[in-house]
Design an enzyme around this catalytic site. Structure first.
Site, PDB file in Angstrom:
ATOM      1  CD  GLU A 155      -6.397  -6.175  -7.836  1.00  0.00           C
ATOM      2  OE1 GLU A 155      -5.329  -5.627  -7.533  1.00  0.00           O
ATOM      3  OE2 GLU A 155      -7.472  -5.560  -7.895  1.00  0.00           O
ATOM      4  N   GLY A 280      -7.301  -3.628   2.519  1.00  0.00           N
ATOM      5  CA  GLY A 280      -7.367  -2.480   1.611  1.00  0.00           C
ATOM      6  C   GLY A 280      -7.768  -2.992   0.240  1.00  0.00           C
ATOM      7  CB  CYS A 283     -12.688  -5.492  -4.014  1.00  0.00           C
ATOM      8  SG  CYS A 283     -12.463  -5.641  -5.797  1.00  0.00           S
TER       9      CYS A 283
END
Ligand code: NAD
Ligand code: UDX
Length: 454
Positions: A155, A280, A283
């Site tokens: 991301e 965090g 995933c």
């Protein structure tokens, strides 16, 4: 390859990115989800999450009618030669992978798939899952191939990672189908310059990320295991860096200097050795616990991964203790600015966000927390302690603060002029939980600096 018809099941971070890029490569791509809010956003030509470059691509693909959002299996699956499964695989309370969505999507799709079409598993699943999904397909009479094709995008850099991939991995028994899946990716790769331009994304210039990614064909189980292994190793690197950081804290070494030099060894590499408040996101935490659980199921212990998890879980508390030590155990009269609620920079995703964890710990200890994130304020609202106030800018959060805590590595925070802290805050404490602030510059103007391992 000639343009084809595809369905991508799941319009999440992975599914929407994948579907958009396949549509931009010219394929008619249904993006199928049960979440009406997500579908509505796509229909309006935008994503439900913040990701650089994705909105212009969605808008273009929607306008061209190449990307078709739908909640109907009946309208999409029977027309598709390729069906990608990108549904979520969260963790169960015991840490094992929850495969409910994987099996439900496969079950629904299997009844409708065209003969000789290909079902492609992109969701991250424990090794051996494909075997079980194939059993679902065996119940239908049509010939449908199954290919495991895990996803590696991050991301925040999802478009770049997909266009300039390091490797694409696909595994399955039917070699022809595996090769057809690879051809789909080649069709995206062949148009990447044009797609990147539309997205407003620069091609990566450093040649550490070679222009030519690898197409790697493996057996199905290897493909599944490659995915979780890669994430587990990256998580291990972070926890290793954080363990060394704790020792650096006790000795006056600077973990950034240490990791720069250690990472200069090409056998090791510098990436993912940034110490801080721990990892965090949607995933790493669940992929590591999923690996431990799936290994245990087969009688294999993974103490190395249990240790990585344990170290990671200590990090927010470790940083909170440093703050308490610096401000005094009673935080009740203290105003603390928390900069960063997204689980990492470049996204609005707050799943398992260390920044939120830290903000909540401080708030529960009585501190008055003023939090700000450039993209994740709205997403964070549901997860933050009721006493926390969300701010519209970092300046607002910093106003009259006794301390500032930087908890996400947004470039916007790294670029804050140190004077700004001094001018806006009433206190002097700068806590850098992601090690991005110039420590010397902070100390030079008589502010106190706390880092992780510095
Ligand atoms: P997500 O939760 O954002 O998206 C999953 C979507 O699937 C949701 O929108 C949900 O409504 C939809 N869905 C669930 N069941 C469905 C069904 N039966 N039919 C249609 N839609 C259904 O998840 P994500 O972050 O995109 O992750 C998806 C998978 O990819 C996971 O296995 C994850 O581990 C893996 N992965 C994620 C990333 C990442 O950066 N997020 C990267 C690599 C791999
Ligand atoms: C990860 C994997 O990197 C990606 O390949 C996979 O497909 C999905 O999971 P993502 O979760 O998007 O991607 O983010 P990533 O960049 O890996 O960061 C994960 C967490 O680790 C973030 O909280 C980040 O802040 C933290 N991190 C990362 C560190 O603490 N130190 C580092 O050196 C790198």
């Amino acid at each position: 390859m000639a343009n084809t018809t595809i369905t991508v099941i799941g319009a999440g971070y992975v599914g929407l990115t994948t579907a958009t890029l396949l549509a931009e490569a010219g394929h008619t791509t249904y993006v199928l989800d049960i979440n009406q809010q997500r579908l509505q956003a796509i229909k309006e030509g935008r994503s439900f999450f913040f990701e650089e470059g994705i909105n212009p691509l969605i808008k273009h693909a929607i306008d061209n009618k190449k990307l078709i959002p739908t909640d109907s299996y009946e309208d999409s699956i029977p027309h598709s030669q390729f069906v990608f499964s990108c549904v979520g695989t969260p963790d169960n309370p015991d840490g094992s992978s929850n495969l409910t969505y994987v099996f439900a999507a496969a079950e629904q799709a299997s009844r409708l798939m065209a003969a000789n079409s290909i079902y492609i598993q992109k969701s991250t699943v424990p090794v051996g899952t494909g075997e079980r999904v194939k059993e679902q397909f065996a119940k239908i009479k049509k010939k449908v191939a199954y290919v495991s094709n895990p996803e590696f995008l991050r991301e925040g850099t999802a478009i770049t990672d997909t266009l300039w991939f390091d490797r694409i991995v696909a595994g399955g028994n039917d070699k022809k189908s595996v090769s057809k899946v690879m051809d789909l990716y080649k069709s995206v790769e062949s148009r990447r310059a044009e797609i990147a331009k539309r997205a407003g994304i620069q091609s990566p210039k450093t040649d550490t990320k070679n222009d030519k990614g690898a197409y790697i064909i493996t057996n199905r189980n290897s493909a599944e295991l490659i995915k979780v292994t890669a994430n587990a190793f990256l998580a291990l690197k972070i926890s290793f860096a954080n363990s060394i950081a704790k020792l650096a804290d006790q000795t006056g070494a600077d973990v950034n200097e240490v990791m720069d030099a250690v990472g200069a060894d090409r056998r090791i590499g510098r990436a993912f050795l940034n110490a801080g408040r721990g990892y965090g996101g949607g995933c790493f935490p669940k992929d590591v616990s999923g690996l431990i659980a799936s290994a245990q199921e087969r009688g294999v212990d993974m103490p190395i991964m249990t240790a990585a998890t344990d170290v990671n879980e200590t990090m927010p508390g470790y940083i909170a203790e440093k703050i308490k030590k610096a401000l005094g155990d009673n935080l009740s009269q203290k105003r603390i600015a928390v900069l960063g609620l997204a689980f990492k920079a470049g996204t609005s995703d707050v799943r398992r966000s260390p920044g939120i964890k830290l903000a909540n710990v401080l708030a529960k200890n009585g501190a008055k927390v003023f939090a700000y994130d450039p993209q994740a304020n709205e997403e964070a609202r549901k997860d933050i302690h009721r006493s926390i106030e969300l701010c519209n800018s970092y300046e607002e959060a910093l106003q009259d603060a006794d301390a500032v805590l930087i908890s996400t590595e947004w470039p916007e925070f790294a670029a804050i002029k140190i004077d700004v802290f001094k001018n806006l805050m009433r206190g002097t404490l700068v806590v850098d939980a992601v090690n991005i602030i110039n420590k010397q510059a902070v100390e030079k103007i008589d502010l106190r600096h706390i880092g992780v391992g510095r």
